[in-house]
Design an enzyme around this catalytic site. Structure first.
Site, mmCIF file in Angstrom:
data_model
loop_
_atom_site.group_PDB
_atom_site.id
_atom_site.type_symbol
_atom_site.label_atom_id
_atom_site.label_comp_id
_atom_site.label_asym_id
_atom_site.label_seq_id
_atom_site.Cartn_x
_atom_site.Cartn_y
_atom_site.Cartn_z
ATOM 1 N N GLY A 46 -17.893 31.298 -43.538
ATOM 2 C CA GLY A 46 -16.872 30.272 -43.429
ATOM 3 C C GLY A 46 -16.106 30.203 -44.729
ATOM 4 N N GLN A 51 -11.151 26.375 -51.434
ATOM 5 C CA GLN A 51 -11.796 27.488 -52.151
ATOM 6 C C GLN A 51 -10.796 28.543 -52.613
ATOM 7 O OE1 GLN A 51 -15.023 28.014 -48.972
ATOM 8 N NE2 GLN A 51 -16.067 28.635 -50.846
ATOM 9 N N CYS A 99 -22.908 30.040 -50.959
ATOM 10 C CA CYS A 99 -21.484 29.668 -50.910
ATOM 11 C C CYS A 99 -20.710 30.712 -51.703
ATOM 12 C CB CYS A 99 -21.302 28.286 -51.527
ATOM 13 S SG CYS A 99 -19.579 27.736 -51.564
ATOM 14 N N LEU A 100 -19.576 31.105 -51.179
ATOM 15 C CA LEU A 100 -18.760 32.105 -51.871
ATOM 16 C C LEU A 100 -18.245 31.581 -53.214
ATOM 17 C CD1 LEU A 100 -16.787 33.495 -48.813
ATOM 18 C CD2 LEU A 100 -18.791 34.497 -49.919
ATOM 19 N N HIS A 141 -21.200 22.361 -44.148
ATOM 20 C CA HIS A 141 -20.965 23.010 -45.447
ATOM 21 C C HIS A 141 -19.464 23.129 -45.717
ATOM 22 C CE1 HIS A 141 -21.871 26.155 -48.614
ATOM 23 N NE2 HIS A 141 -20.574 26.314 -48.408
ATOM 24 N N GLU A 142 -18.722 23.632 -44.721
ATOM 25 C CA GLU A 142 -17.286 23.850 -44.931
ATOM 26 C C GLU A 142 -16.550 22.527 -45.097
ATOM 27 O OE1 GLU A 142 -16.404 26.672 -45.787
ATOM 28 O OE2 GLU A 142 -18.232 27.648 -45.108
ATOM 29 N N HIS A 145 -16.519 20.947 -48.462
ATOM 30 C CA HIS A 145 -15.522 21.461 -49.411
ATOM 31 C C HIS A 145 -14.250 20.611 -49.398
ATOM 32 C CE1 HIS A 145 -17.282 25.142 -50.991
ATOM 33 N NE2 HIS A 145 -17.619 25.552 -49.785
HETATM 34 NI NI NI Z 1 -18.986 27.116 -49.489
#
Ligand code: NI
Length: 177
Positions: A46, A51, A99-100, A141-142, A145
């Site tokens: 995701g 981000q 997480c990226l 999670h997304e 953000h």
């Molecule tokens: Ni993340």
């Protein structure tokens, strides 16, 4: 176009995102295409617009199979704007997340087990789904953000937070997370 993914420590990841007010515009279409390209290049499950430095309530997620989460079930490819999450029970589950924006690390994170998410897609069409399991986890999670929350902020026991290569040495070291 693949964008650079901001990393934890960047103040842009700590902002509360603005609602999207214009749908089905060329700018939005391009942004979403870029986000899918960026997510795929990073093997992400995701990605949230903040981000890549875009302060909008826009997340994408979904995959058929994901090398970063080899045991995860399929989650439908979804574009979700202006989301509202409603837990459907008090039950929480703990599972490992990455997480990226926090590359190379994993932590054990509590999430609502079951929830409803509502919002609209890129055309302004309503979305309403009731989900559980990994799907519910990815959405939470997304959407975190969009409120400036990164998963390490939700870890209850910081002994359960560490480097992926140490915690999961069996995972493919060529994965970039
Ligand atoms: Ni993340």
């Amino acid at each position: 176009m693949i964008h650079q993914i901001l990393k934890m420590g960047d103040a842009k990841l700590l902002r509360v995102a603005e609602p999207v007010t214009q749908f089905n515009t060329p700018e939005l279409t391009e942004l979403i295409a870029d986000m899918f390209e960026t997510m795929a290049a990073a093997n992400g499950a995701g990605l949230a617009a903040p981000q890549i430095g875009v302060n909008l309530q826009l997340v994408i997620f979904g995959f058929k199979s994901n090398p970063r989460y080899p045991d995860a079930p399929t989650v439908p490819e979804t574009v979700l704007l202006n989301p509202v999450l409603t837990p459907l029970s008090e039950d929480m589950d703990e599972a490992w997340e990455g997480c990226l924006s926090v590359p190379g690390l994993r932590g054990l994170v509590p999430r609502w087990s079951k929830l409803r998410y509502e919002g609209v897609d890129q055309f302004g069409q309503p979305i309403s789904r009731e989900v559980d399991g990994f799907h519910a986890r990815v959405v939470q999670h997304e959407c975190d953000h969009l409120n400036g929350v990164l998963y390490p902020m939700r870890i209850r026991d910081l002994t359960q937070f560490g480097y992926t290569e140490v915690l999961f040495p069996e995972m493919d070291p060529n994965e970039d997370d």
